[in-house]
Design a protein around this motif. Structure first.
Motif, PDB file in Angstrom:
ATOM      1  N   LEU A 236       0.843  -1.204   0.000  1.00 43.37           N
ATOM      2  CA  LEU A 236       0.000   0.000   0.000  1.00 43.37           C
ATOM      3  C   LEU A 236       0.877   1.252   0.000  1.00 43.37           C
ATOM      4  O   LEU A 236       0.669   2.176  -0.793  1.00 43.37           O
ATOM      5  N   GLY A 237       1.879   1.272   0.905  1.00 44.27           N
ATOM      6  CA  GLY A 237       2.801   2.409   0.931  1.00 44.27           C
ATOM      7  C   GLY A 237       3.503   2.565  -0.411  1.00 44.27           C
ATOM      8  O   GLY A 237       3.677   3.682  -0.907  1.00 44.27           O
TER       9      GLY A 237
ATOM     10  N   VAL B 159       1.359   4.249  -3.083  1.00 48.21           N
ATOM     11  CA  VAL B 159       1.204   5.697  -2.888  1.00 48.21           C
ATOM     12  C   VAL B 159       2.516   6.415  -3.209  1.00 48.21           C
ATOM     13  O   VAL B 159       2.519   7.470  -3.847  1.00 48.21           O
ATOM     14  N   LEU B 160       3.651   5.843  -2.769  1.00 48.76           N
ATOM     15  CA  LEU B 160       4.914   6.590  -2.806  1.00 48.76           C
ATOM     16  C   LEU B 160       5.673   6.441  -4.126  1.00 48.76           C
ATOM     17  O   LEU B 160       6.365   7.369  -4.532  1.00 48.76           O
ATOM     18  N   LEU B 161       5.567   5.270  -4.773  1.00 47.73           N
ATOM     19  CA  LEU B 161       6.438   5.031  -5.926  1.00 47.73           C
ATOM     20  C   LEU B 161       5.956   5.823  -7.131  1.00 47.73           C
ATOM     21  O   LEU B 161       4.757   6.018  -7.322  1.00 47.73           O
ATOM     22  N   ARG B 162       6.925   6.259  -7.959  1.00 47.05           N
ATOM     23  CA  ARG B 162       6.579   7.075  -9.120  1.00 47.05           C
ATOM     24  C   ARG B 162       6.399   6.218 -10.362  1.00 47.05           C
ATOM     25  O   ARG B 162       5.502   6.443 -11.158  1.00 47.05           O
ATOM     26  N   HIS B 163       7.304   5.257 -10.534  1.00 43.79           N
ATOM     27  CA  HIS B 163       7.340   4.491 -11.777  1.00 43.79           C
ATOM     28  C   HIS B 163       6.153   3.534 -11.841  1.00 43.79           C
ATOM     29  O   HIS B 163       5.873   2.817 -10.881  1.00 43.79           O
TER      30      HIS B 163
ATOM     31  N   ARG C 159       6.815  -0.132 -11.082  1.00 46.49           N
ATOM     32  CA  ARG C 159       6.978  -0.396  -9.649  1.00 46.49           C
ATOM     33  C   ARG C 159       5.642  -0.420  -8.934  1.00 46.49           C
ATOM     34  O   ARG C 159       5.434  -1.160  -7.981  1.00 46.49           O
TER      35      ARG C 159
END
Lengths: 315, 90
Positions: B19-20, B23-27, B30
């Protein structure tokens, strides 16, 4: 001792998942994700779930891995050196760090709350394994997981095959990608010879898994996954071309398993509920459905990889 | 603590990790990985929790078997959509 083994496996699972998401190199991330899939297969074996372990190794690690590596090859042409990519972490300014920190905090709190809930759960009031065991005699098969999949909760499986077909139709709707096709270098002659040797054995094993599903771990899912793996291997050895657009026969093969399943369900509606087999015919009907599903699942799963695999760049 | 409960706990951690990551990854690739990690976590909770007293439970096992196949179909569709994204937004 057993708990030590499980603990180590859990640590390896968490570590590989963490590295798959956080590793700065995208190619390494994908390989670590395949490692994660194989570790999941081990975890399923530890949880007394050999059916899932087989499917996870073939589908979760194998087919998903092949799909991811194929996508990676298209994103990064000339895969020798890792191409620069947008950073995995957001830019290291103060607002970015605060955002990362707060998301990590929320995810951590969610994990803590869920873990607390796991320990607070009351004991289940319905003992499903005992109910399954009590009704095994009427199910037409001897293996509990197959009985649940195709008899007690057959409608789950029916809808799942429909979902697979819809995903494949979605792929067909998208059409060939505009991305760079993977460079089709000359196939290694060793790979060709190996594929010629292995594929007949894989088809034989798929037939065995299909037959064995009635009595022990195995069944249509694992057999279909094996057939799909054989098709992917043939494609990688350049013995099987990519599917540009499925012809009439292939379409029939893709949808056939679902249509047989649906036909059996419709014919049995008179029994009063969806997919309630008369006990005397249950074994034969389940074998018929599973045989259809094996062929169709194999074609669908292979199609997820083979459709447009060699697509030319479109202007 | 039984093995089933241990794997259910691992599933909870994997779910939160995925879940994190989403939300956090850009690619986008990924994010697809993170989505799969989340799914694996949910599967582990489903089977581990049902087997916390030991002994195999075929009902959640059959459901997870179904789920794995659906997950690969979703991943393939997501990857096909990813390929259609414009060049400057991988």
């Amino acid at each position: 001792m057993n708990l030590l083994l499980d603990g180590l496996l859990v640590l390896a699972l968490l570590w590989s998942a963490w590295r798959a998401l956080a590793s700065p190199d995208l190619a390494r991330a994908v390989v670590l994700f395949i490692v994660f899939g194989l570790l999941m297969a081990l975890a399923w074996a530890r949880l007394n779930a050999p059916d899932i372990a087989l499917a996870e190794a073939a589908i979760g690690a194998g087919l998903t891995g092949a799909l991811l590596l194929d996508a990676l090859g298209r994103l990064q042409p000339g895969t020798g050196a890792p191409a620069p990519e947008s950073p995995a972490q957001p830019p290291a300014n103060r607002a970015g760090r605060r955002w990362t920190g707060s998301v990590a905090l929320v995810a951590g709190l969610l994990a803590a709350a869920l873990a607390y809930a796991l320990f607070q759960l009351p004991a289940p009031t319905v003992r499903l394994p005992e109910q399954v065991a009590a009704n095994m005699a009427a199910s037409g098969v001897d293996h509990p997981v197959t009985a649940v999949l195709l008899n007690f909760r057959g409608y789950d499986t029916l809808l799942e095959v429909a979902v697979l077909l819809i995903a494949l139709i979605g792929l067909l709707t998208l059409g060939p990608a505009a991305g760079r096709p993977a460079a089709p270098g000359p196939a290694n002659p060793l790979l060709k010879a190996l594929a010629r040797l292995l594929v007949p054995l894989m088809i034989l094993s798929a037939g065995y898994l299909l037959w064995a599903g009635a009595h022990r771990p195995g069944g249509a899912f694992q057999a279909g996954a094996l057939l799909a793996a054989a098709a992917v291997l043939l494609h990688l050895a350049q013995l099987l071309p990519a599917w540009a657009s499925p012809g009439r026969l292939l379409r029939l093969g893709l949808a056939g398993g679902f249509l047989i399943f649906l036909g059996v369900a419709a014919a049995l509606l008179a029994e009063g509920a969806l997919l309630t087999y008369p006990p005397a015919q249950a074994g034969g009907l389940i074998l018929l459905i599973e045989a259809g599903l094996t062929v169709s699942l194999g074609l669908i799963l292979a199609g997820l990889f083979l459709l447009f695999a060699g697509a030319e760049e479109r202007p | 603590m039984s093995a089933g409960l241990l794997y259910a706990l691992a599933g909870v951690l994997l779910f939160a990790l995925g879940l994190g990551g989403i939300v956090l990854l850009r690619h986008a690739l990924r994010r697809i990985l993170a989505f799969n990690v989340m799914g694996s976590g949910a599967f582990l909770v489903l089977v581990g929790l049902a087997q916390r007293d030991g002994g195999a439970d075929p009902v959640p096992q059959a459901m997870v078997l179904t789920g794995i196949v659906v997950a690969v179909a979703a991943t393939a569709l997501a990857l096909a959509l990813l390929r259609r994204l414009p060049e400057d937004r991988p």
